[in-house]
Enzyme design. Structure first.
Site, PDB file in Angstrom:
ATOM      1  N   ASN A  13      46.403  55.424  14.326  1.00 14.57           N
ATOM      2  CA  ASN A  13      45.350  54.788  13.552  1.00 14.57           C
ATOM      3  C   ASN A  13      44.925  53.564  14.347  1.00 14.57           C
ATOM      4  OD1 ASN A  13      43.698  53.548  11.729  1.00 14.57           O
ATOM      5  ND2 ASN A  13      45.298  53.045  10.239  1.00 14.57           N
ATOM      6  N   TRP A  14      43.829  53.736  15.059  1.00 11.97           N
ATOM      7  CA  TRP A  14      43.390  52.649  15.941  1.00 11.97           C
ATOM      8  C   TRP A  14      42.812  51.462  15.173  1.00 11.97           C
ATOM      9  CZ3 TRP A  14      40.324  54.944  20.732  1.00 11.97           C
ATOM     10  CH2 TRP A  14      41.181  55.817  21.435  1.00 11.97           C
ATOM     11  N   HIS A  98      43.649  54.238   3.108  1.00 12.34           N
ATOM     12  CA  HIS A  98      44.535  53.305   3.806  1.00 12.34           C
ATOM     13  C   HIS A  98      44.608  52.003   2.991  1.00 12.34           C
ATOM     14  CE1 HIS A  98      46.176  50.560   6.748  1.00 12.34           C
ATOM     15  NE2 HIS A  98      46.637  51.623   7.381  1.00 12.34           N
ATOM     16  N   GLU A 100      44.473  49.045   3.821  1.00 10.46           N
ATOM     17  CA  GLU A 100      43.471  48.042   4.216  1.00 10.46           C
ATOM     18  C   GLU A 100      42.128  48.343   3.550  1.00 10.46           C
ATOM     19  OE1 GLU A 100      44.161  48.410   8.432  1.00 10.46           O
ATOM     20  OE2 GLU A 100      46.129  47.505   8.150  1.00 10.46           O
ATOM     21  N   SER A 216      54.717  49.842  11.091  1.00 10.15           N
ATOM     22  CA  SER A 216      55.500  49.317  12.219  1.00 10.15           C
ATOM     23  C   SER A 216      56.424  50.359  12.845  1.00 10.15           C
ATOM     24  CB  SER A 216      56.290  48.075  11.804  1.00 10.15           C
ATOM     25  OG  SER A 216      55.404  47.056  11.361  1.00 10.15           O
ATOM     26  N   GLY A 237      49.926  52.529  13.800  1.00 10.58           N
ATOM     27  CA  GLY A 237      48.861  51.565  14.064  1.00 10.58           C
ATOM     28  C   GLY A 237      49.016  50.957  15.445  1.00 10.58           C
ATOM     29  N   GLY A 238      49.619  49.784  15.489  1.00 10.41           N
ATOM     30  CA  GLY A 238      49.742  49.016  16.730  1.00 10.41           C
ATOM     31  C   GLY A 238      50.201  49.829  17.940  1.00 10.41           C
TER      32      GLY A 238
HETATM   33  P1  PGA Z   1      51.255  49.590  12.109  1.00  7.63           P
HETATM   34  O1  PGA Z   1      50.091  50.254  11.194  1.00  7.63           O
HETATM   35  O2  PGA Z   1      51.945  50.744  12.807  1.00  7.63           O
HETATM   36  O3  PGA Z   1      50.560  48.681  13.039  1.00  7.63           O
HETATM   37  O4  PGA Z   1      52.181  48.910  11.158  1.00  7.63           O
HETATM   38  C1  PGA Z   1      50.294  51.445  10.525  1.00  7.63           C
HETATM   39  C2  PGA Z   1      49.062  51.778   9.729  1.00  7.63           C
HETATM   40  O5  PGA Z   1      48.456  50.873   9.145  1.00  7.63           O
HETATM   41  O6  PGA Z   1      48.654  52.959   9.659  1.00  7.63           O
END
Ligand code: PGA
Length: 255
Positions: A13-14, A98, A100, A216, A237-238
């Site tokens: 997930n960029w 998501h 966010e 994470s 994500g990251g």
């Molecule tokens: P993260 O993000 O791996 O940076 O914690 C995961 C995500 O929001 O899908």
């Protein structure tokens, strides 16, 4: 059915990262590293990177996801992109709900469900995200809250629809914080999600469902998280922005 028979899926997930030229560079680095993957590999890119991503991954084992889609096919919805638009671009998956989107863009259980049904009706596969906040975990309502999100997200979907649904369990307190859920915490909630799906659709459908953990997950902790029976992959994500790290996670899921 045990985990070995389920499809393992690692999805990047960029988020709002990478211009089209930067995306080109990232994908160029990634493709050779994951070409022998023994799991499904997806990159969830911003809308403006879709064209480049689809073009560059053609003929490869990497699939492209968008990070949202609207529930109407067209109309007066400034700033939104519809499922048919994504489909025509060659997108295969769409990440929906998501945290966010829920937190910053007023996405609700109802709109997540509507968007997911529109995506499925247009031949897109969905990755539907659920997960509790730290307050909810500390108040002891994680199971109730997350399972409620799952039931709401799947409203009016058939068992046939579920073949094209992945659920990503992403505890909000673990996203982008470096604070990963322990493998036991993650697997426990993924298990609750599977039970919830079994209650509604039967054990066979639940056993075949891919459930990812996200929050994470990285090159260091992926092995232990992915070793758990109910965790069938990751939404990353990251670490998805670093091809070397992302490919380590893909490799861990390929075992
Ligand atoms: P993260 O993000 O791996 O940076 O914690 C995961 C995500 O929001 O899908």
């Amino acid at each position: 059915m045990n985990k070995a028979k389920r499809n393992a899926v690692i999805a990047g997930n960029w988020k709002m990262n990478k211009t089209a030229s930067e995306a080109r560079e990232l994908i160029d680095g990634l493709l050779p590293l994951v070409k022998d993957a023994g799991c499904t590999v997806i990159i969830g890119v911003p809308f403006t990177d879709i064209h480049v991503a689809v073009e560059m991954t053609k003929g490869s084992n990497v699939h492209v996801a968008a990070q949202n889609c609207h529930f109407e096919a067209s109309g007066a919805f400034t700033g939104e992109v519809s499922a048919p638009m994504l489909k025509e671009e060659g997108v295969e998956y769409v990440i929906l709900g998501h945290s966010e989107r829920r937190q910053y863009f007023a996405e609700t259980d109802e709109t997540v469900n509507k968007r997911a049904r529109a995506a499925l009706a247009n031949g897109l596969k969905t990755i539907i995200c659920v997960g509790e906040s730290l307050d909810q975990r500390e108040a002891g309502v994680t199971k109730e809250f997350v399972c409620g999100q799952v039931v709401a997200a799947l409203e009016e979907m058939t068992a046939e629809d579920l073949k094209n649904v992945i659920i990503a369990y992403e505890p909000i307190w673990a996203i982008g914080t470096g604070k990963t859920a322990t493998k036991e915490q993650a697997a426990e909630v993924c298990g609750f999600i599977r039970e919830t799906v079994a209650e509604k659709y039967g054990q066979d459908v639940a056993d075949a469902l891919t459930i990812q953990y996200g929050g994470s997950m990285n090159a260091k902790n992926c092995d232990e998280l992915l070793s758990m029976e109910d965790i069938d992959g990751g939404l990353i994500g990251g670490a998805s922005l670093k091809p070397a790290d992302f490919s380590v996670i893909v490799e861990a899921a390929s075992k």
